[in-house]
Write an enzyme that holds these catalytic residues in place. Structure first.
Site, PDB file in Angstrom:
ATOM      1  N   LYS A 246       0.833  -1.212   0.000  1.00 28.67           N
ATOM      2  CA  LYS A 246       0.000   0.000   0.000  1.00 28.67           C
ATOM      3  C   LYS A 246       0.865   1.259   0.000  1.00 28.67           C
ATOM      4  O   LYS A 246       0.654   2.172  -0.784  1.00 28.67           O
ATOM      5  CB  LYS A 246      -0.951   0.020   1.217  1.00 28.67           C
ATOM      6  CG  LYS A 246      -1.916  -1.146   1.275  1.00 28.67           C
ATOM      7  CD  LYS A 246      -2.874  -1.049   2.447  1.00 28.67           C
ATOM      8  CE  LYS A 246      -2.180  -1.078   3.799  1.00 28.67           C
ATOM      9  NZ  LYS A 246      -1.463  -2.339   4.087  1.00 28.67           N
TER      10      LYS A 246
ATOM     11  N   ARG B  20      11.249  -1.411  11.328  1.00 33.76           N
ATOM     12  CA  ARG B  20      10.170  -0.954  12.217  1.00 33.76           C
ATOM     13  C   ARG B  20      10.043  -1.901  13.406  1.00 33.76           C
ATOM     14  O   ARG B  20      10.179  -3.108  13.254  1.00 33.76           O
ATOM     15  CB  ARG B  20       8.846  -0.909  11.447  1.00 33.76           C
ATOM     16  CG  ARG B  20       8.627   0.401  10.726  1.00 33.76           C
ATOM     17  CD  ARG B  20       7.454   0.373   9.794  1.00 33.76           C
ATOM     18  NE  ARG B  20       6.245  -0.256  10.329  1.00 33.76           N
ATOM     19  CZ  ARG B  20       5.076  -0.282   9.682  1.00 33.76           C
ATOM     20  NH1 ARG B  20       4.977   0.295   8.496  1.00 33.76           N
ATOM     21  NH2 ARG B  20       4.037  -0.870  10.208  1.00 33.76           N
TER      22      ARG B  20
END
Ligand code: ADP
Ligand code: ADP
Ligand code: ZN
Length: 216
Positions: free
Chosen positions: A13, A160
């Protein structure tokens, strides 16, 4: 043009959003990015969001809906926007629908990016991001020119904190339970289009353009 990008974590995305928003000159609104920005700056919102994000859980709807409404109320959204990672459950979708109806606005496209589960785990485990400019890499499929360094700004890349296997599996579970029902929700309005996200980045983008391109 107002677009919603749907799809599981790791579907691509963010990668596609960057290209679409550059081409169509609309703001890229990623709730994940907004939360991470707040975590980095140690704000109250950041402290709250971190408790959920690190566990792979959704940040509470009331908090998330308010952030998105504030963001969509800004001037740069007047000519359109792309939502990446929001809505993420039916309750958020209903909240967004109410907000837009109030403003007399409608979503033009809901693009549902589909990727098989094994690839999602590989993509998320190998993802590296630039903490400074937000660029996204992958250790195997999209390595930076110099290992561990951002091509665009020279910053050291990071993984992350929620891209560890435990959080990844939890996020995929949360996606199945909470986000997937949105496919049916948006099917009712005939807005949703499926995109095969297993293809290489450029091909996925070509397919997206073929669906939305004429509206530019
Ligand atoms: P999302 O925003 O949906 O979580 P990202 O855009 O961050 O997904 O992509 C997740 C990881 O997969 C990144 O490391 C990215 O480089 C990689 N990736 C994105 N699209 C593709 C693709 N079409 N093929 C292979 N890898 C991809
Ligand atoms: P990914 O596409 O890899 O799952 P995101 O950056 O979209 O990553 O989201 C990271 C985390 O931020 C999510 O796992 C969740 O904890 C939180 N988050 C992002 N968007 C939302 C949202 N719309 N509602 C609740 N939590 C969210
Ligand atoms: Zn960078």
């Amino acid at each position: 043009m107002r677009i919603i990008l749907l799809g599981p974590p790791g579907a691509g995305k963010g990668t596609q959003a960057e290209r679409i928003t550059n081409d169509f000159k609309i703001p890229h609104i990623s709730t994940g990015d907004i939360f991470r920005y707040n975590i980095k700056n140690n704000t109250e919102l950041g402290k709250l969001a971190k408790q959920y994000i690190d566990k792979g859980l959704l940040v509470p709807d009331a908090v998330t809906n308010k952030i998105v409404e504030d963001r969509l109320s800004k001037d740069d959204c007047k000519n359109g926007f792309l939502l990446d990672g929001y809505p993420r459950n039916v309750s958020q979708a209903e909240s967004l629908e109410k907000f837009l109806a109030n403003e007399n606005l409608k979503i033009d496209h809901v693009l549902n990016i589909i990727v098989d589960r094994d690839s999602l785990v590989e993509r998320l485990s190998g993802r590296r991001v630039c903490p400074s400019c937000g660029a996204t890499y992958h250790v195997v499929t999209k390595p930076p020119k110099i290992e561990g360094i951002c091509d665009k700004c020279g910053e050291k890349l990071i993984q992350r904190t929620d891209d560890n296997i435990e959080s990844v599996l939890k996020r995929l579970e949360v996606y199945e339970d909470e986000t997937k029902p949105l496919i049916e929700y948006y099917s009712k309005t005939n807005l949703i289009r499926n995109i095969d996200g297993n293809k290489p980045v450029n091909e996925v983008y070509n397919d997206i353009q073929a669906l939305i391109g004429d509206d530019k």
